[in-house]
Structure formats: structure tokens, C-alpha cells
Design a protein around this motif. Sequence first.
Motif, mmCIF file in Angstrom:
data_model
loop_
_atom_site.group_PDB
_atom_site.id
_atom_site.type_symbol
_atom_site.label_atom_id
_atom_site.label_comp_id
_atom_site.label_asym_id
_atom_site.label_seq_id
_atom_site.Cartn_x
_atom_site.Cartn_y
_atom_site.Cartn_z
ATOM 1 N N TYR A 80 0.846 -1.183 0.000
ATOM 2 C CA TYR A 80 0.000 0.000 0.000
ATOM 3 C C TYR A 80 0.890 1.245 0.000
ATOM 4 N N GLU A 81 0.562 2.180 -0.842
ATOM 5 C CA GLU A 81 1.283 3.457 -0.832
ATOM 6 C C GLU A 81 0.435 4.435 -0.019
ATOM 7 N N GLY A 161 -6.988 4.907 -2.612
ATOM 8 C CA GLY A 161 -5.998 3.849 -2.482
ATOM 9 C C GLY A 161 -5.001 3.854 -3.616
ATOM 10 N N ARG A 162 -3.843 3.307 -3.331
ATOM 11 C CA ARG A 162 -2.798 3.178 -4.344
ATOM 12 C C ARG A 162 -1.909 2.006 -3.940
ATOM 13 N N MET A 192 -2.197 4.451 -13.915
ATOM 14 C CA MET A 192 -1.371 3.258 -14.079
ATOM 15 C C MET A 192 -0.001 3.768 -14.500
ATOM 16 N N ILE A 193 0.933 3.804 -13.565
ATOM 17 C CA ILE A 193 2.186 4.498 -13.810
ATOM 18 C C ILE A 193 3.369 3.661 -13.330
ATOM 19 N N TYR A 333 9.277 0.833 -10.805
ATOM 20 C CA TYR A 333 8.248 -0.021 -10.227
ATOM 21 C C TYR A 333 6.875 0.439 -10.706
ATOM 22 N N LEU A 334 5.875 -0.414 -10.522
ATOM 23 C CA LEU A 334 4.521 -0.148 -10.985
ATOM 24 C C LEU A 334 3.656 0.367 -9.837
ATOM 25 N N ALA A 335 2.777 1.325 -10.141
ATOM 26 C CA ALA A 335 1.817 1.830 -9.165
ATOM 27 C C ALA A 335 0.446 1.956 -9.823
ATOM 28 N N LEU A 336 -0.597 1.562 -9.083
ATOM 29 C CA LEU A 336 -1.982 1.645 -9.542
ATOM 30 C C LEU A 336 -2.784 2.413 -8.508
#
Length: 414
Positions: A80-81, A161-162, A192-193, A333-336
Motif C-alpha cells: 500500500y502506498e 488507495g494506491r 497506471m504508472i 516499479y509499478l503503481a496503480l
Amino acid sequence: MRPYFRSRRIQKGTVDRPELRTKDPRWIWMNIVPIVGILLGFGIIGTLSYLGYKSVVNHTYCLVFTDDFSSGINPAIWQYEIQTGGYDNGEFEITTSDVENVFIRDGQLVIRPTLQTEEYLQSTTTVNLTSAGTCTSNVPGDCILQVNNTAEDIVMPVKSGRLMTKNTAVIRYGRVEIEAKLAAGQWLLSQMIMMPAENYYGSWPASGEINIGIARGNNATYNGGNGNQRVQSNLYWGPDTTQEPWQYTSGTRDALHSEYHEKFHTFGLEWTEDYIFVWIDYRLAQVFYTKFRPGGFFALGNFPASYSNGSLIENPWTGPGTGPATPFDRPFYLALGVGVGGTSGWFDDGVQGKPWSDKSTAPRLDFWKARDQWAPTWNETGAGEMIVRKVTMWQQCDDGATDLSAFTKRGKKK
């Protein structure tokens, strides 16, 4: 008896045709030359196609992970970010690990923003994620927010959320595929980054950012067709936030007679040391394509020699090991996530009744006061959330590395 029908066609042999008795010597050339030309053309096309095919480097890709969320939110992949800094966009949400904001439903990941309570906003003047031990950033401004309610300022009025893979799955060159429905609803921003695993070349945007896909939640009428039927993809790069020409590496793609929240789409990234491109649903449907060229991004940016104060603009992407792909030659890295609002320009002032101004002294409060206008759009059927069905990441394993341990020295592998 007279026949019912008599042909009036000229009977064969009744008309003299001298051209059939003597062949025109040009006939052979009038027929053979075009045939030879056609065959030669096909030969050239075939040769060029073959040479083009042979010139393409077919890399080897190794699976980093694939997740269909059938086993929940896998901590071996996702973290979780949790931040309250607005993610460099001045966004209006604090990201949490609360189950109301990030959860699994019907075997699919759901990221859904929710509203804070009026009581919480009136009584809270400080949010300190550092003291709570939950902040995932090492930047104080991302972890601590203090406001002055008497000056008409409030803390983040929305929770969202992320998820990220920063601690578990990074790639340096490779591929990513995300199967998702994007969030519909006013002032929502599906994200989506890919972010740099470390700010190797400096703070944002010097170390780069890869936007696989970002879409506004507003409907298709927003700002001349810039609503939820359009995805934007781009690279962020520049010496600093005042010199950041992302438009040079950007593109958009519209859904066909629909919006991106109505059905699942596959959002894909392919990234090598020579190029990077993003596609939707199939590889030929590219959103943008950038080839890394000699001179690198500093040459592409065509930056002025100095800032307005006279100090020189320096190239952050020089030194041993750097090249045309820099800063996109490091692990990412991927983040959503789903963002809300913001003051960075994603939503233009004065468009579709935007209830805040980017230059307002209290944009979060302005946004909150208009909640009766935008909150109902989040609760419409199929709206208010991003749904992710599957995510897959591959590392290009004939070159590059999958983690930071191979990059302990600037520009050099172990």
C-alpha cells in the motif's frame, strides 16, 4: 413457322478482322513489361519486409509476476502506498490501506475513493503519517500535513488507495500488461504508472516517470472529448519542475464508441534500451512511441541556456554509463491508484463547472463545498472505482536486471 427468337449478333466469320492476321510487334512489350514490373515490385516489397523483420531485435523476457487477485492482495507483490502529499499533482486525497478504499470483490482488485466526514475535517488540523509509522515516503511533505482551519484550509477531504511494487518487483527494460476498467465520476483520475525505484538522477522529474495510462473520470463531453473515453500516456522528464516538456513524449487514444469504465481493456508497455511505447488492447494500437536517440532527452527538450534568474540549466543525464535512454535506463516499479482533483492542470480551470481554481488559497475546501455536485457521480452504476482483473510484468532478461542490487554504482553494473 417463324421462330420465337432470332439472334441479331454478328455471326462469327462474317466480319473481316485484319488485326488478327498481323501481330503488332509492340504487343509483347505492352503485356510483358507491366507483368515484369509487378513481379519486381513484389520482390522488392518482400525483400524490404524480410530485412525489416531481420533487423528487429527479439528480446527474451522473463516473468517477474502475474497476478489475477484470486488469492487477494498478495503482499509478496503489492504494498500500500500511504501518503498525504498529493503525489506532485496537488491531489485532494490521502491514500490509505483501509478496506473501504482497496479491496477484492469477485476476485478482482477494486480501488475506490470515499469521502471524509464533516466532523473529521472540522476537527483535524494535522495529519502525521510519520508518527503513525505508516508513511511510505521519505519526503516530509508527503507524510505530514498541517492546516489552519481559521484560514479556510482543510486536510485531504477524500480517502483513496494506491498499490505499488516498489519493494518487490522492479524492472529495467521489459513489458507490463494491466487488464482494467477505469474509474468514472467527476474529478477522478485513474492512474497506471511506473516510477523510478530511486531518484538516481535527481528528484522528480529528473529521474523520470512512465505513465502507462491516465484517464479522467468525467464523461465524454468534458473539455472537448477529454473525458473517460480518452487515455493519455506519456513520459515525464526534465532537469526540474520548471523545465519539463512532457508533450514531446505523449499520446492519447480513445475508446471505440464507449468509455473506459464500461469494459475491461488491456493497457500495455514495452520498454527496451532503444525505445518505449504504450498500447491498448493490442500492440499495433499504440498510444505513443518514443525512440531513444543520440543526444538523449536533454537534446530533445531543447532547453534554454539559463533560467529567468540567469543561472545555467544543467544536464542531469551525463556521466559514465548514461546514454540515449537516460533517465529511462534505471529500474522502475509499478503503481496503480485513483487520484482525486488536483492543482497541477489535469483539470482545466473553468471547464465543466470545476469547483476550485488551481491557484486558489484553499482548493481542497472549495472542492469539498461542492461535494453535492460531484459525489453523486461516483455512486452511479459502474462508476466511482477502478477495477483491475490481472497484472503481469516481465523483465527483459537478455539485458538489464530486475532489482537495484545490480546498480549500486552510478551507471555501472556489478
